[in-house]
Design a protein around this motif. Sequence first.
Motif, mmCIF file in Angstrom:
data_model
loop_
_atom_site.group_PDB
_atom_site.id
_atom_site.type_symbol
_atom_site.label_atom_id
_atom_site.label_comp_id
_atom_site.label_asym_id
_atom_site.label_seq_id
_atom_site.Cartn_x
_atom_site.Cartn_y
_atom_site.Cartn_z
ATOM 1 N N THR A 1 -6.417 -5.609 -0.513
ATOM 2 C CA THR A 1 -5.716 -6.687 0.180
ATOM 3 C C THR A 1 -4.230 -6.590 -0.161
ATOM 4 O OG1 THR A 1 -5.898 -8.298 -1.625
ATOM 5 C CG2 THR A 1 -7.758 -8.152 -0.074
ATOM 6 N N PRO A 2 -3.343 -7.123 0.689
ATOM 7 C CA PRO A 2 -1.907 -6.980 0.445
ATOM 8 C C PRO A 2 -1.320 -8.048 -0.474
ATOM 9 C CG PRO A 2 -2.251 -8.019 2.572
ATOM 10 C CD PRO A 2 -3.625 -7.700 2.031
ATOM 11 N N VAL A 3 -2.029 -8.401 -1.572
ATOM 12 C CA VAL A 3 -1.471 -9.355 -2.518
ATOM 13 C C VAL A 3 -0.217 -8.773 -3.153
ATOM 14 C CG1 VAL A 3 -3.675 -10.487 -2.996
ATOM 15 C CG2 VAL A 3 -2.974 -8.515 -4.382
ATOM 16 N N ALA A 4 0.641 -9.650 -3.637
ATOM 17 C CA ALA A 4 1.922 -9.192 -4.171
ATOM 18 C C ALA A 4 1.747 -8.395 -5.455
ATOM 19 C CB ALA A 4 2.841 -10.394 -4.416
ATOM 20 N N GLU A 5 0.915 -8.891 -6.370
ATOM 21 C CA GLU A 5 0.726 -8.229 -7.659
ATOM 22 C C GLU A 5 -0.706 -8.426 -8.136
ATOM 23 O OE1 GLU A 5 3.468 -9.804 -10.501
ATOM 24 O OE2 GLU A 5 5.233 -9.469 -9.236
ATOM 25 N N ILE A 6 -1.202 -7.427 -8.884
ATOM 26 C CA ILE A 6 -2.492 -7.530 -9.554
ATOM 27 C C ILE A 6 -2.278 -7.169 -11.016
ATOM 28 C CG2 ILE A 6 -4.894 -6.771 -9.630
ATOM 29 C CD1 ILE A 6 -4.562 -5.790 -6.744
ATOM 30 N N HIS A 7 -2.564 -8.108 -11.912
ATOM 31 C CA HIS A 7 -2.389 -7.887 -13.347
ATOM 32 C C HIS A 7 -3.754 -7.763 -14.013
ATOM 33 C CE1 HIS A 7 2.027 -8.872 -13.777
ATOM 34 N NE2 HIS A 7 1.770 -9.184 -12.508
ATOM 35 N N LEU A 8 -3.893 -6.764 -14.871
ATOM 36 C CA LEU A 8 -5.167 -6.454 -15.517
ATOM 37 C C LEU A 8 -5.055 -6.721 -17.011
ATOM 38 C CD1 LEU A 8 -5.760 -2.982 -13.797
ATOM 39 C CD2 LEU A 8 -6.340 -5.254 -12.919
ATOM 40 N N PHE B 1 0.817 -1.206 0.000
ATOM 41 C CA PHE B 1 0.000 0.000 0.000
ATOM 42 C C PHE B 1 0.853 1.260 0.000
ATOM 43 C CE2 PHE B 1 -2.470 -3.317 2.231
ATOM 44 C CZ PHE B 1 -3.480 -3.456 1.294
ATOM 45 N N GLN B 2 0.243 2.341 -0.458
ATOM 46 C CA GLN B 2 0.943 3.622 -0.502
ATOM 47 C C GLN B 2 0.986 4.293 0.866
ATOM 48 O OE1 GLN B 2 2.586 4.317 -3.006
ATOM 49 N NE2 GLN B 2 1.576 3.707 -4.900
#
Length: 396
Positions: free
Chosen positions: A200-207, A157-158
């Motif tokens: 959520t603190p997932v490592a990566e989200i790809h769209l 998160f930022q």
Amino acid sequence: MSRSVISLNPTLLDLRNQGFELEVREGYLVVHSIPYLNAQGEVKLGTFCCPLDLVSPEVVAAPATHVIHFIGEYPHKHNGEKIAAIEYQAGPLPLTQTLTANFAFSNKPQGTNGFTSFYDKVWHYTRILWNEARAAAADVTPLTYKVVEAESPDSAFQYEDTASARYGTTALNGIFTSQRIAIVGLGGTGAYVLDAVAKTPVAEIHLYDLDKLQQHNAFRAPGAVSREALDAQYTKVDYFGHLYSAFRKHIVPHCINVTEVNVDELRDFDYVFLCVDKGDVRRLIYDRLADSKVVIIDTGIDVIRTEDNQLIGTARVTMSLPGQRDHVFERISMADGNREALYKAAVQIAELNAINAQLAVLRWKRHCGFYYDSARELNATLTTASNKVVNSEQLP
């Protein structure tokens, strides 16, 4: 991140400037080197932990609770008695992935309902323990002036996730931190999936989506799409990727549709949320990932019109696991049907997209172990007419 939060908030900065060893870790204010006496009368150094309540990254709110957690042995008086006035709960008490408290203490200042600032809270509990420790060693102090560096600079998160700390779910978040997520399709449902997964603190989200953001999309998307954004003709993945990057890191837009050329990229993800309305794309993904370790969570919406010119909507979620994929072709059409045209025309159904996405995210979180899962269903369908969710097929 830890030092910046402290520096931006006077109530925390005052504590640090007075010499306390402060750290902000995973939404908790952590105060190190608190002197106390153990049962044997030995001077020890413990650690206070309390959920950090922030109005914004720059404004600290009053503590939501007067309870404070403690890492160490139980504190005693210099005469050998336990400090009974603070006794509340014994552990171990998991707080985060890296913090487990041994005790929780409860003690309010006389004549109050709690603390008006973290400054008062830290000093209140410090004095109770320190006064007894000084009776045995006059020179012992919690004011060491040591600066503690943040131990989690790679947060997803930022800014600090204080909500999880406040409600005691930080330790559970460790379930997500190594996961790589793909969302295929950023239409109405896919955008709502992103909205939930991004928190959520997932490592990566790809769209994955090649389509441009258009006016009809604005009526199904989370939040409010501006006229300027529509005029700019952004692709959906660029628009939503930029929007949610203000909140979290590691969102990766792919301005492409899934085809024979790139479908094997999906084999590298832990979970793929499938939010597409094209049967041939669905068929391709299931065929090529059939022998993979990927968990696919498939969403779908149907809308029909009654004779009274009312709508009946259904929202479906189907989970496909390694070794548990046969049910997919019984529950999901791999062709584009006539009802799809009505779905596309009925723009005022954002709630169907939203609930379809939330059912999918809940299925993911239950499968991960974040939520308890007694149903263990592989397929679920909600119908607006009855307002019921019907489960079918179960995990063994």
